[in-house]
Design an enzyme around this catalytic site. Structure first.
Site, PDB file in Angstrom:
ATOM      1  N   ASP A 199       1.819  -1.119  11.901  1.00 60.74           N
ATOM      2  CA  ASP A 199       0.473  -1.541  11.488  1.00 60.74           C
ATOM      3  C   ASP A 199       0.158  -2.978  11.901  1.00 60.74           C
ATOM      4  O   ASP A 199      -0.944  -3.468  11.645  1.00 60.74           O
ATOM      5  CB  ASP A 199       0.328  -1.411   9.962  1.00 60.74           C
ATOM      6  CG  ASP A 199       0.325   0.048   9.527  1.00 60.74           C
ATOM      7  OD1 ASP A 199      -0.011   0.917  10.356  1.00 60.74           O
ATOM      8  OD2 ASP A 199       0.655   0.315   8.353  1.00 60.74           O
TER       9      ASP A 199
ATOM     10  N   ARG B 298      -8.952  12.102  12.594  1.00 57.04           N
ATOM     11  CA  ARG B 298      -7.507  11.920  12.795  1.00 57.04           C
ATOM     12  C   ARG B 298      -6.755  13.254  12.732  1.00 57.04           C
ATOM     13  O   ARG B 298      -7.169  14.176  12.025  1.00 57.04           O
ATOM     14  CB  ARG B 298      -6.969  10.915  11.767  1.00 57.04           C
ATOM     15  CG  ARG B 298      -7.612   9.551  11.972  1.00 57.04           C
ATOM     16  CD  ARG B 298      -7.150   8.526  10.990  1.00 57.04           C
ATOM     17  NE  ARG B 298      -5.735   8.223  11.153  1.00 57.04           N
ATOM     18  CZ  ARG B 298      -5.063   7.434  10.322  1.00 57.04           C
ATOM     19  NH1 ARG B 298      -5.671   6.888   9.264  1.00 57.04           N
ATOM     20  NH2 ARG B 298      -3.783   7.206  10.534  1.00 57.04           N
TER      21      ARG B 298
ATOM     22  N   LYS C 214      -4.485   5.883  14.716  1.00 58.21           N
ATOM     23  CA  LYS C 214      -4.605   5.196  13.417  1.00 58.21           C
ATOM     24  C   LYS C 214      -6.066   5.242  12.954  1.00 58.21           C
ATOM     25  O   LYS C 214      -6.834   6.058  13.421  1.00 58.21           O
ATOM     26  CB  LYS C 214      -4.090   3.760  13.552  1.00 58.21           C
ATOM     27  CG  LYS C 214      -2.586   3.695  13.834  1.00 58.21           C
ATOM     28  CD  LYS C 214      -1.793   4.213  12.652  1.00 58.21           C
ATOM     29  CE  LYS C 214      -0.311   4.244  12.934  1.00 58.21           C
ATOM     30  NZ  LYS C 214       0.434   4.975  11.911  1.00 58.21           N
TER      31      LYS C 214
ATOM     32  N   ARG D 214      -7.756  -3.229   9.706  1.00 55.91           N
ATOM     33  CA  ARG D 214      -6.834  -4.177  10.360  1.00 55.91           C
ATOM     34  C   ARG D 214      -7.461  -4.809  11.610  1.00 55.91           C
ATOM     35  O   ARG D 214      -7.128  -5.938  11.968  1.00 55.91           O
ATOM     36  CB  ARG D 214      -5.492  -3.514  10.663  1.00 55.91           C
ATOM     37  CG  ARG D 214      -4.791  -3.021   9.391  1.00 55.91           C
ATOM     38  CD  ARG D 214      -3.320  -2.809   9.536  1.00 55.91           C
ATOM     39  NE  ARG D 214      -2.824  -1.971   8.458  1.00 55.91           N
ATOM     40  CZ  ARG D 214      -2.544  -2.398   7.221  1.00 55.91           C
ATOM     41  NH1 ARG D 214      -2.697  -3.664   6.888  1.00 55.91           N
ATOM     42  NH2 ARG D 214      -2.117  -1.547   6.290  1.00 55.91           N
TER      43      ARG D 214
ATOM     44  N   LYS E 206       0.832  -1.210   0.000  1.00 53.14           N
ATOM     45  CA  LYS E 206       0.000   0.000   0.000  1.00 53.14           C
ATOM     46  C   LYS E 206       0.866   1.258   0.000  1.00 53.14           C
ATOM     47  O   LYS E 206       0.588   2.201  -0.734  1.00 53.14           O
ATOM     48  CB  LYS E 206      -0.940  -0.026   1.218  1.00 53.14           C
ATOM     49  CG  LYS E 206      -1.920   1.126   1.266  1.00 53.14           C
ATOM     50  CD  LYS E 206      -3.288   0.701   1.751  1.00 53.14           C
ATOM     51  CE  LYS E 206      -3.343   0.405   3.235  1.00 53.14           C
ATOM     52  NZ  LYS E 206      -3.471   1.634   4.042  1.00 53.14           N
ATOM     53  N   SER E 207       1.899   1.286   0.821  1.00 56.56           N
ATOM     54  CA  SER E 207       2.756   2.480   0.882  1.00 56.56           C
ATOM     55  C   SER E 207       3.374   2.762  -0.485  1.00 56.56           C
ATOM     56  O   SER E 207       3.397   3.913  -0.952  1.00 56.56           O
ATOM     57  CB  SER E 207       3.885   2.266   1.890  1.00 56.56           C
ATOM     58  OG  SER E 207       3.371   2.192   3.192  1.00 56.56           O
TER      59      SER E 207
ATOM     60  N   ARG F 218       2.601   5.964  -3.294  1.00 58.39           N
ATOM     61  CA  ARG F 218       3.744   6.771  -3.738  1.00 58.39           C
ATOM     62  C   ARG F 218       3.962   6.659  -5.239  1.00 58.39           C
ATOM     63  O   ARG F 218       4.334   7.642  -5.896  1.00 58.39           O
ATOM     64  CB  ARG F 218       4.998   6.362  -2.959  1.00 58.39           C
ATOM     65  CG  ARG F 218       4.977   6.853  -1.488  1.00 58.39           C
ATOM     66  CD  ARG F 218       5.964   6.096  -0.627  1.00 58.39           C
ATOM     67  NE  ARG F 218       6.107   6.609   0.724  1.00 58.39           N
ATOM     68  CZ  ARG F 218       5.259   6.358   1.740  1.00 58.39           C
ATOM     69  NH1 ARG F 218       4.178   5.623   1.532  1.00 58.39           N
ATOM     70  NH2 ARG F 218       5.489   6.851   2.939  1.00 58.39           N
TER      71      ARG F 218
HETATM   72  C1  S3P Z   1       2.478   4.778   6.191  1.00 56.53           C
HETATM   73  C2  S3P Z   1       3.000   5.162   7.398  1.00 56.53           C
HETATM   74  C3  S3P Z   1       2.467   4.727   8.694  1.00 56.53           C
HETATM   75  C4  S3P Z   1       1.499   3.556   8.566  1.00 56.53           C
HETATM   76  C5  S3P Z   1       0.564   3.721   7.411  1.00 56.53           C
HETATM   77  C6  S3P Z   1       1.333   3.859   6.111  1.00 56.53           C
HETATM   78  C7  S3P Z   1       3.099   5.272   4.951  1.00 56.53           C
HETATM   79  O1  S3P Z   1       1.801   5.814   9.316  1.00 56.53           O
HETATM   80  O2  S3P Z   1       0.752   3.389   9.760  1.00 56.53           O
HETATM   81  O3  S3P Z   1      -0.305   2.603   7.314  1.00 56.53           O
HETATM   82  O4  S3P Z   1       2.828   4.732   3.865  1.00 56.53           O
HETATM   83  O5  S3P Z   1       3.881   6.233   5.035  1.00 56.53           O
HETATM   84  P1  S3P Z   1       2.631   6.904  10.183  1.00 56.53           P
HETATM   85  O6  S3P Z   1       3.727   7.363   9.334  1.00 56.53           O
HETATM   86  O7  S3P Z   1       1.674   7.996  10.524  1.00 56.53           O
HETATM   87  O8  S3P Z   1       3.093   6.142  11.390  1.00 56.53           O
END
Ligand code: S3P
Length: 445
Positions: A325, A128, A352, A398, A27-28, A32
């Site tokens: 996570d 959030r 979260k 999750r 996902k990250s 990006r």
């Molecule tokens: C993520 C960073 C994390 C993570 C999120 C994805 C990212 O959050 O919990 O699911 O892709 O940069 P934080 O950077 O706020 O801890």
């Protein structure tokens, strides 16, 4: 996305899980890929993109900002970028749904281009904190009108002729780090983020691959990441490997369900993401990594997992960023271990998709597992989960997946109030797990 009608699900004791699976793309990296592609010059081609609601919302946002984003007949995604100064004010609100990563990184991307954009999200995202991003971005000259308490909905007015900044992260957050670095791309001179505690480094690695002038130095025990503004990015061909945070669910399912043996193929093994694997191995979990290789600048491998009698361990705060996570599913694993598992350094879990510390603890307790907790720690007593409880998921994918996994090894069954949010990160979760022999289905009477 419309999640009007909750869809409860239940999960029952399963025989051993067997088989080979692939989980969807990380996902990250998927967020990006779309965002960096949108501000690069030329056509970025992405294979293995995670096609889940969070990422689709990012794709729509990039299109609304002027990039051409298209899925190809072969399943790849193409993004025709507009260049680092080319983003346009969107004609409609940018709706990021459930995704903190989507909205926070996009705010950074837009912050130093003189456009105006209104960002909205669902009721979980709207609770959030956004101050962690609006505060550093304001130092570039970006202006924000936010709902009370620095929350969404929020209108961003990007800065013209921004100057680079130096920013020390007040919390371990890859999202905040990334937002500041992305704003730095279009600022004059150097932008430096000082990171006392290392978090996932996909932004650094991927921006470098796109040709950004980015340097990382270790100084006085902290990472100093500097980006020189004003340089165009070049479109890339990217292959997104499997998401270790999604692999976590079948991995723990196999570890706690007697008789299981599964292989999860092509998982990204970036060391800033593998804290759960280390912890499960420490707990006595039989997890081996096969076929280690490099793909697209990341180490990847296949996870071979066999049922194991786990034992309780202490998980130090220093490991939290590399498995941030994964605490909900670790807590489920811990409830089947012999002895107590103590997890420390959990303060970020409170902000979260839900207050995950509270949601996990409530889910464990309602299923007969004994716990103790404080502001930033959780203890789980092992010995097995009786089950039988209905878990409130608080719009958190999750939490939903973790307690469906618990049901597979619980004495009777577990139930969750709503499975709809699983679609934000892992749309075929139920199909994939049931394909291995899991028994996840409509709610038991
Ligand atoms: C993520 C960073 C994390 C993570 C999120 C994805 C990212 O959050 O919990 O699911 O892709 O940069 P934080 O950077 O706020 O801890």
């Amino acid at each position: 996305m419309n999640h009007a009608a909750p869809t409860p699900l239940s999960s029952r004791k399963a025989p051993g899980l067997k088989g080979r699976i692939k989980v969807p793309g990380d996902k990250s990296m998927s967020h990006r890929s779309l965002m960096f592609g949108a501000i690069a010059q030329g056509e970025t081609r992405i294979s293995g993109l995670l096609e889940a609601e969070d990422v689709i919302n990012t794709a729509r946002a990039m299109a609304a900002l002027g990039a051409k984003v298209e899925k190809q007949p072969n399943g790849d995604w193409h993004v025709e970028g507009v260049g680092i100064r080319g983003l346009q004010s969107p004609k409609t609100d940018l709706d990021f749904g459930n995704s903190g990563t989507g909205v926070r990184l996009a705010m950074g991307l837009m912050a130093t281009t003189p456009i105006t954009a209104r960002c909205v999200g669902d009721s979980s995202l709207s609770k959030r904190p956004m101050g962690r991003v609006t505060n550093p971005l304001a130092q570039f000259g970006t202006r924000f009108e936010t709902a009370e308490g620095n929350r969404l909905p929020l209108t961003l007015h990007g800065a013209r002729d921004a100057q680079g900044i130096i920013y020390t992260l007040p919390m371990a957050s890859a999202q905040v780090k990334s937002a500041v670095l992305l704003a730095g791309i279009n600022a004059v001179g150097l932008t430096t983020v000082i990171e006392p505690v290392a978090t996932r480094d996909h932004t650094e690695r991927m921006l470098k691959a796109f040709g950004a002038k980015l340097e990382v130095k270790q100084q006085d025990g902290a990472r100093h990441i500097s980006i020189e503004g004003g340089h165009e990015l070049n479109a890339q061909h990217l292959a997104v490997p499997g998401d270790p945070s999604s692999a976590a669910f079948p991995m723990v399912a196999a570890l706690i369900t007697p008789g299981s043996e599964i292989v999860i193929e092509n998982i990204m093994l970036n060391p800033t993401r593998t804290g759960l694997i280390d912890t499960l191995v420490e707990m006595g979990g039989n997890v081996t990594i096969e076929n280690r290789r490099l793909a697209g600048g990341e180490e990847v491998g296949d996870l071979h997992v066999k049922y194991s009698q786990l034992k309780g361990v202490r998980v130090p705060a220093s490991r939290a960023p590399s498995m941030i996570d994964e605490y909900p599913i670790l807590a489920v694993a811990a409830s089947f271990a012999v002895g107590t598992t103590r997890m420390e350094g959990l303060e970020e879990l409170r902000v979260k998709e839900s207050d995950r510390l509270a949601a996990v603890e409530a889910g464990l307790q309602v299923n007969g597992v004994f716990t103790a907790s404080g502001k930033d720690w959780l203890e789980v007593n092992g010995g097995g989960a009786p089950g039988g409880g209905k878990v409130t998921t608080h719009m958190d994918h999750r939490i939903a997946m973790s307690f469906l996994v618990m049901g597979l090894a619980s004495r009777i069954y577990t139930r969750i109030d709503d499975s709809a949010f699983i679609a934000t990160s892992f749309p075929d979760f139920v199909g994939l797990l049931n394909g291995l022999g899991a028994k996840i289905g409509i709610e038991v009477a």
